[in-house]
Design a protein around this motif. Structure first.
Motif, short mmCIF file in Angstrom:
data_model
loop_
_atom_site.label_atom_id
_atom_site.label_comp_id
_atom_site.label_asym_id
_atom_site.label_seq_id
_atom_site.Cartn_x
_atom_site.Cartn_y
_atom_site.Cartn_z
N ASN A 123 0.80 -1.22 0.00
CA ASN A 123 0.00 0.00 0.00
C ASN A 123 0.84 1.27 0.00
N ALA A 124 1.95 1.27 0.73
CA ALA A 124 2.78 2.48 0.82
C ALA A 124 3.95 2.43 -0.15
N LEU A 125 4.82 1.41 -0.02
CA LEU A 125 5.97 1.33 -0.90
C LEU A 125 5.55 1.17 -2.36
N GLY A 126 4.47 0.41 -2.60
CA GLY A 126 3.98 0.27 -3.97
C GLY A 126 3.58 1.60 -4.57
N THR A 127 2.94 2.46 -3.75
CA THR A 127 2.57 3.79 -4.23
C THR A 127 3.81 4.64 -4.50
N VAL A 128 4.80 4.53 -3.63
CA VAL A 128 6.06 5.26 -3.84
C VAL A 128 6.72 4.80 -5.14
N ASN A 129 6.84 3.50 -5.33
CA ASN A 129 7.50 2.98 -6.52
C ASN A 129 6.79 3.42 -7.80
N GLY A 130 5.47 3.31 -7.82
CA GLY A 130 4.72 3.69 -9.01
C GLY A 130 4.81 5.18 -9.29
N THR A 131 4.71 5.98 -8.24
CA THR A 131 4.75 7.43 -8.42
C THR A 131 6.11 7.88 -8.93
N VAL A 132 7.18 7.37 -8.34
CA VAL A 132 8.54 7.75 -8.75
C VAL A 132 8.80 7.32 -10.20
N ALA A 133 8.38 6.09 -10.54
CA ALA A 133 8.56 5.63 -11.91
C ALA A 133 7.81 6.53 -12.89
N ALA A 134 6.58 6.88 -12.56
CA ALA A 134 5.78 7.72 -13.45
C ALA A 134 6.40 9.10 -13.61
#
Length: 274
Positions: free
Chosen positions: A110-121
């Motif tokens: 929920n948290a790290l997944g959001t970080v990873n997706g946001t940074v990649a985008a």
């Protein structure tokens, strides 16, 4: 010469809300990469959406897999316009009763997944612009008994999103938007199995949303970016008030939990009789 559809990524899109969001993006003219930890679910959803949808098995906890999904969209569509971080995990019960691996799973997805997706985008959108939509939860705005670790992960996702949006603006990057959609309980498979779970009672204390209502909110922020959108709005105002006055909010929680338990019992009785 017609322009190729702009690319979009939706995580946790193999079924439920994520699949509906992916469908809405196809309708809006995007070429959508449906990602999910469950490869077969991602494949089936993409097939149902037609030629403008592809699929990939992605564990959002793994930065390399998330980046690879982004790069695939850039290679196939030329640019990335929309990234929706929808993947989520919910386990209920007091934190001290949950196994460490369950607590870690919620925080990481929920948290790290959001970080990873946001940074990649952001890496793909800084020059061309784009919109990141993070599906958070009302649990990211207030205290949620029975869902403490889940709420912690959603508070983290919300705090990260708003802070990163501030960093973008301070860096002079105005073409990348981040919008957080914070829905109340959604009648999806995540809640289907929680009818007899007292620790999930608060999720049943308000209006159980249809997934289509949350998809409408996602469409709304894509048309008009907003840092935080609570669904429904009135429920959002209630939880923000409770969060602003935590002592009052904590005293009111037993009433809300009791209401949620009544709803659970009523729905469970209907299921058994039907």
């Amino acid at each position: 010469m017609s322009r190729a559809p702009a690319g979009a990524v939706v995580t946790g899109a193999g079924r439920g809300l994520g699949a509906l969001i992916a469908g809405a993006l196809v309708e809006r003219g995007h070429r959508v990469l449906v990602t999910d930890l469950d490869a077969e679910a991602a494949r089936a959803t993409a097939a149902a959406l037609g030629p403008e949808a592809g699929w990939a098995a992605v564990d959002v906890r793994d930065e390399a897999q998330v980046t690879a999904a982004r790069d695939r969209v850039l290679a196939e569509a030329g640019r990335l316009d929309v990234w929706v971080n929808n993947a989520g995990v919910l386990a209920t019960g007091p934190a001290w009763e949950q196994p460490p691996d369950v607590r870690r799973l919620m925080i990481e997805v929920n948290a790290l997944g959001t970080v990873n997706g946001t940074v990649a985008a952001i890496g793909a959108m800084r020059e061309t612009g784009g919109h990141i939509v993070n599906v958070v939860s009302l649990a990211g705005l207030t205290a949620v008994p029975g869902e403490a670790v889940y709420a912690a992960s959603k508070h983290a996702a919300l705090g990260f999103s708003l802070s990163t949006l501030a960093d973008l603006r301070l860096a002079g990057i105005k073409g990348v938007d981040i919008s957080c959609v914070c829905p109340d309980g959604i009648w999806t498979p995540m809640l289907h199995d929680k009818l007899d779970d007292p620790a999930s009672a608060l999720s049943f204390s308000g209006k159980l949303l249809r997934p289509e209502e949350v998809v409408a909110a996602v469409r709304g922020v894509l048309d008009r970016p907003r840092p935080v959108t609570a669904v429904p709005r009135r429920r959002g105002l209630q939880v923000r008030l409770a969060d602003a006055l935590p002592s009052l909010g904590l005293r009111a929680l037993p009433l809300a939990v009791a209401r949620g338990r009544r709803v659970q019992r009523r729905m469970l009785a209907r299921r058994r009789s039907g």
